[in-house]
Design a protein around this motif. Structure first.
Motif, PDB file in Angstrom:
ATOM      1  N   ARG A 171       0.828  -1.211   0.000  1.00 56.02           N
ATOM      2  CA  ARG A 171       0.000   0.000   0.000  1.00 56.02           C
ATOM      3  C   ARG A 171       0.860   1.257   0.000  1.00 56.02           C
ATOM      4  N   ALA A 172       2.072   1.179   0.550  1.00 54.05           N
ATOM      5  CA  ALA A 172       3.021   2.289   0.492  1.00 54.05           C
ATOM      6  C   ALA A 172       4.020   2.096  -0.644  1.00 54.05           C
ATOM      7  N   HIS A 173       3.777   1.074  -1.469  1.00 59.78           N
ATOM      8  CA  HIS A 173       4.563   0.773  -2.671  1.00 59.78           C
ATOM      9  C   HIS A 173       6.022   0.474  -2.364  1.00 59.78           C
ATOM     10  N   GLY A 174       6.287  -0.183  -1.227  1.00 61.50           N
ATOM     11  CA  GLY A 174       7.656  -0.579  -0.963  1.00 61.50           C
ATOM     12  C   GLY A 174       8.051  -0.387   0.481  1.00 61.50           C
ATOM     13  N   GLN A 175       9.359  -0.292   0.684  1.00 60.73           N
ATOM     14  CA  GLN A 175       9.915  -0.249   2.024  1.00 60.73           C
ATOM     15  C   GLN A 175       9.989   1.168   2.581  1.00 60.73           C
ATOM     16  N   TYR A 176       9.842   1.270   3.883  1.00 62.41           N
ATOM     17  CA  TYR A 176      10.095   2.520   4.599  1.00 62.41           C
ATOM     18  C   TYR A 176      10.365   2.174   6.055  1.00 62.41           C
ATOM     19  N   MET A 177      10.930   3.126   6.779  1.00 60.58           N
ATOM     20  CA  MET A 177      11.131   2.929   8.217  1.00 60.58           C
ATOM     21  C   MET A 177      10.685   4.179   8.951  1.00 60.58           C
ATOM     22  N   ILE A 178      10.329   3.973  10.216  1.00 59.45           N
ATOM     23  CA  ILE A 178       9.829   5.079  11.028  1.00 59.45           C
ATOM     24  C   ILE A 178      10.235   4.844  12.476  1.00 59.45           C
ATOM     25  N   ARG A 179      10.610   5.919  13.164  1.00 52.64           N
ATOM     26  CA  ARG A 179      10.948   5.813  14.586  1.00 52.64           C
ATOM     27  C   ARG A 179       9.694   5.458  15.382  1.00 52.64           C
ATOM     28  N   SER A 180       9.886   4.687  16.417  1.00 55.92           N
ATOM     29  CA  SER A 180       8.754   4.243  17.222  1.00 55.92           C
ATOM     30  C   SER A 180       7.968   5.411  17.798  1.00 55.92           C
ATOM     31  N   ASP A 181       8.654   6.514  18.137  1.00 50.44           N
ATOM     32  CA  ASP A 181       7.944   7.644  18.742  1.00 50.44           C
ATOM     33  C   ASP A 181       7.294   8.560  17.714  1.00 50.44           C
ATOM     34  N   GLN A 182       7.407   8.216  16.412  1.00 51.90           N
ATOM     35  CA  GLN A 182       6.767   9.015  15.370  1.00 51.90           C
ATOM     36  C   GLN A 182       5.552   8.324  14.749  1.00 51.90           C
ATOM     37  N   ARG A 183       5.299   7.086  15.116  1.00 48.31           N
ATOM     38  CA  ARG A 183       4.193   6.355  14.489  1.00 48.31           C
ATOM     39  C   ARG A 183       2.850   7.033  14.769  1.00 48.31           C
ATOM     40  N   SER A 184       2.696   7.566  15.976  1.00 49.27           N
ATOM     41  CA  SER A 184       1.430   8.219  16.313  1.00 49.27           C
ATOM     42  C   SER A 184       1.240   9.531  15.552  1.00 49.27           C
TER      43      SER A 184
ATOM     44  N   LEU B 239       7.192   8.835  -0.645  1.00 47.12           N
ATOM     45  CA  LEU B 239       7.995   7.623  -0.515  1.00 47.12           C
ATOM     46  C   LEU B 239       8.387   7.077  -1.885  1.00 47.12           C
ATOM     47  N   ILE B 240       7.427   7.050  -2.814  1.00 48.58           N
ATOM     48  CA  ILE B 240       7.722   6.572  -4.163  1.00 48.58           C
ATOM     49  C   ILE B 240       8.792   7.442  -4.815  1.00 48.58           C
ATOM     50  N   ASN B 241       8.671   8.754  -4.671  1.00 49.54           N
ATOM     51  CA  ASN B 241       9.662   9.668  -5.251  1.00 49.54           C
ATOM     52  C   ASN B 241      11.037   9.446  -4.653  1.00 49.54           C
ATOM     53  N   GLN B 242      11.101   9.209  -3.336  1.00 48.96           N
ATOM     54  CA  GLN B 242      12.390   8.977  -2.688  1.00 48.96           C
ATOM     55  C   GLN B 242      13.039   7.707  -3.215  1.00 48.96           C
ATOM     56  N   ARG B 243      12.254   6.663  -3.396  1.00 53.48           N
ATOM     57  CA  ARG B 243      12.823   5.410  -3.902  1.00 53.48           C
ATOM     58  C   ARG B 243      13.321   5.600  -5.330  1.00 53.48           C
ATOM     59  N   GLU B 244      12.589   6.382  -6.114  1.00 57.72           N
ATOM     60  CA  GLU B 244      13.039   6.653  -7.481  1.00 57.72           C
ATOM     61  C   GLU B 244      14.306   7.488  -7.504  1.00 57.72           C
ATOM     62  N   GLN B 245      14.576   8.210  -6.405  1.00 54.19           N
ATOM     63  CA  GLN B 245      15.814   8.968  -6.276  1.00 54.19           C
ATOM     64  C   GLN B 245      16.957   8.095  -5.763  1.00 54.19           C
ATOM     65  N   GLY B 246      16.676   6.809  -5.512  1.00 54.86           N
ATOM     66  CA  GLY B 246      17.734   5.887  -5.119  1.00 54.86           C
ATOM     67  C   GLY B 246      17.763   5.527  -3.654  1.00 54.86           C
ATOM     68  N   GLU B 247      16.846   6.062  -2.844  1.00 53.91           N
ATOM     69  CA  GLU B 247      16.814   5.717  -1.421  1.00 53.91           C
ATOM     70  C   GLU B 247      15.835   4.566  -1.233  1.00 53.91           C
ATOM     71  N   ARG B 248      16.379   3.381  -1.071  1.00 56.97           N
ATOM     72  CA  ARG B 248      15.561   2.175  -1.099  1.00 56.97           C
ATOM     73  C   ARG B 248      14.558   2.116   0.051  1.00 56.97           C
ATOM     74  N   CYS B 249      14.966   2.572   1.222  1.00 55.23           N
ATOM     75  CA  CYS B 249      14.107   2.472   2.410  1.00 55.23           C
ATOM     76  C   CYS B 249      14.053   3.832   3.102  1.00 55.23           C
ATOM     77  N   PRO B 250      13.208   4.765   2.623  1.00 57.76           N
ATOM     78  CA  PRO B 250      13.186   6.123   3.178  1.00 57.76           C
ATOM     79  C   PRO B 250      12.760   6.145   4.637  1.00 57.76           C
ATOM     80  N   ASP B 251      13.213   7.162   5.330  1.00 57.96           N
ATOM     81  CA  ASP B 251      12.928   7.372   6.747  1.00 57.96           C
ATOM     82  C   ASP B 251      11.783   8.376   6.875  1.00 57.96           C
ATOM     83  N   VAL B 252      10.666   7.955   7.456  1.00 58.29           N
ATOM     84  CA  VAL B 252       9.516   8.839   7.647  1.00 58.29           C
ATOM     85  C   VAL B 252       9.702   9.577   8.972  1.00 58.29           C
ATOM     86  N   THR B 253      10.181  10.802   8.898  1.00 57.03           N
ATOM     87  CA  THR B 253      10.423  11.624  10.083  1.00 57.03           C
ATOM     88  C   THR B 253       9.239  12.552  10.335  1.00 57.03           C
TER      89      THR B 253
END
Length: 370
Positions: free
Chosen positions: A67-80, A98-112
């Motif tokens: 649903r997010a079209h791939g991989q991402y990571m997020i800090r536990s205190d940012q999920r809320s 997220l899709i744009n970041q992966r197309e820029q070469g960042e395989r697993c973007p960080d959702v801050t």
């Protein structure tokens, strides 16, 4: 077979007081999720089926989510923060980021938190662009025959997805759609009404098979031709002797090493505005390298304009910046995945790797023609 994969740890930056990532290399088995962990879980953004991936640090959660079209990571205190700040439209915009970041070469973007706030305030994707995204999804890969297509299941159940449910979620993501009824289905109905796609109802209308008509293939090819198979890479940067080594020994060599031909409109041709030559050359280019390094007088506005113009044409833009200047880059641009460089050789190495990852080897690779 093994390969190095980037995973992350964190530290507090005394200069910016923001969390910054320290890149740590880890050898893990080669597979789509970067790790041997493959447990079913729920996507933090959409609450839909996903796979858990290891980030090698207890403060981060990692996801591989259709649903997010791939991989991402997020800090536990940012999920809320996602549910606190983003409605469904904001989540759709975050997915596009997220899709744009992966197309820029960042395989697993960080959702801050900063990324979430940017998604909250971003503009929605235009309807014409969403329609084109649907067409391109149905038309990939390029060799697909007219009788082939994609089967969608708009009512996936359970925590384990089959191919139909995965394709449905991925098409929602690519088209910045939220729901089936009145959203993605409306885009597909428009394409069907205009003779670009054909629909077959399956299992009593619970699933749908969509395939491009010949006119749809023609439209997809027109969209591809708008992104030319050129060997040219346009370079937008600050024209100053201070950055000349960065261009000659860094950017230019990286582009040539990846198999493309660099083009920079020099300062004699630049006249305080974006002239016809710059616009025409960006149109002819396959992608653009934008370096946002700057001097004491601040940024050169032309770099922002040229990068934005290339984005508007659908060209890939690869962002770079001298490491010491990144805090002065405008927020709207800083959210993209910049290559941060310290010297010309560092820039050359990182940029060549990024171009190869994002664009693939160029037509001049190995020919000695660049």
């Amino acid at each position: 077979m093994y390969k190095p994969v980037v995973v992350y740890d964190i530290e507090r930056s005394t200069r910016t007081n923001h969390f910054t990532r320290i890149v740590v290399e880890s050898l893990v088995a080669t597979n789509p999720t970067m790790t041997a962990m493959n447990r079913d879980t729920i996507c933090s953004i959409w609450q839909t089926p996903a796979h858990e991936i290891s980030t090698k640090h207890h403060l981060f959660f990692g996801f591989d989510s259709p649903r997010a079209h791939g991989q991402y990571m997020i800090r536990s205190d940012q999920r809320s923060s996602i549910t606190e700040l983003l409605n469904d439209s904001g989540k759709a915009r975050l997915t596009t980021w997220l899709i744009n970041q992966r197309e820029q070469g960042e395989r697993c973007p960080d959702v801050t938190r900063e990324v979430i706030e940017a998604a909250q305030n971003a503009q929605d994707m235009s309807v014409p662009k969403r329609i084109n995204r649907v067409l391109q999804f149905l038309g990939a890969p390029r060799g697909r025959r007219p009788t082939e297509g994609v089967t969608l299941d708009p009512n996936p159940e359970g925590t384990t997805l089959d191919g139909k449910g995965t394709a449905y979620y991925e098409l929602l993501a690519r088209s910045e759609s939220i729901t089936w009824e009145g959203d993605l289905k409306a885009l597909l109905d428009h394409l069907e009404k205009n003779g670009l796609v054909n629909r077959i109802d399956l299992h009593g209308g619970l699933q749908f098979h969509y395939a491009l008509e010949l006119s749809g293939f023609e439209r997809v090819e027109e969209l591809r031709e708008a992104h030319p198979d050129s060997d040219q890479a346009f370079v937008a940067m600050w024209f100053d002797d201070e950055l000349e080594p960065a261009y000659v020994d860094g950017i230019s060599r990286a582009i040539e090493g990846a198999g493309y031909r660099p083009l920079r409109v020099d300062k004699q041709q630049f006249a305080d505005k974006i002239d016809d030559r710059i616009i025409s050359e960006i149109r002819r280019s396959r992608f653009l390298v934008a370096d946002f390094s700057q001097g004491k007088d601040g940024a050169r506005g032309g770099v922002y304009y040229e990068a934005g113009f290339a984005h508007g044409l659908g060209r890939k833009v690869i962002f770079t910046c001298r490491k010491e200047d990144i805090d002065h880059v405008h927020f709207d641009t800083r959210q993209y995945n910049h290559i941060l460089w310290e010297n010309a050789e560092d820039l050359r190495k990182q940029l060549e790797e990024r171009i190869t990852a994002v664009m693939g080897d160029g037509p001049l690779k190995g020919r000695g023609e660049t």
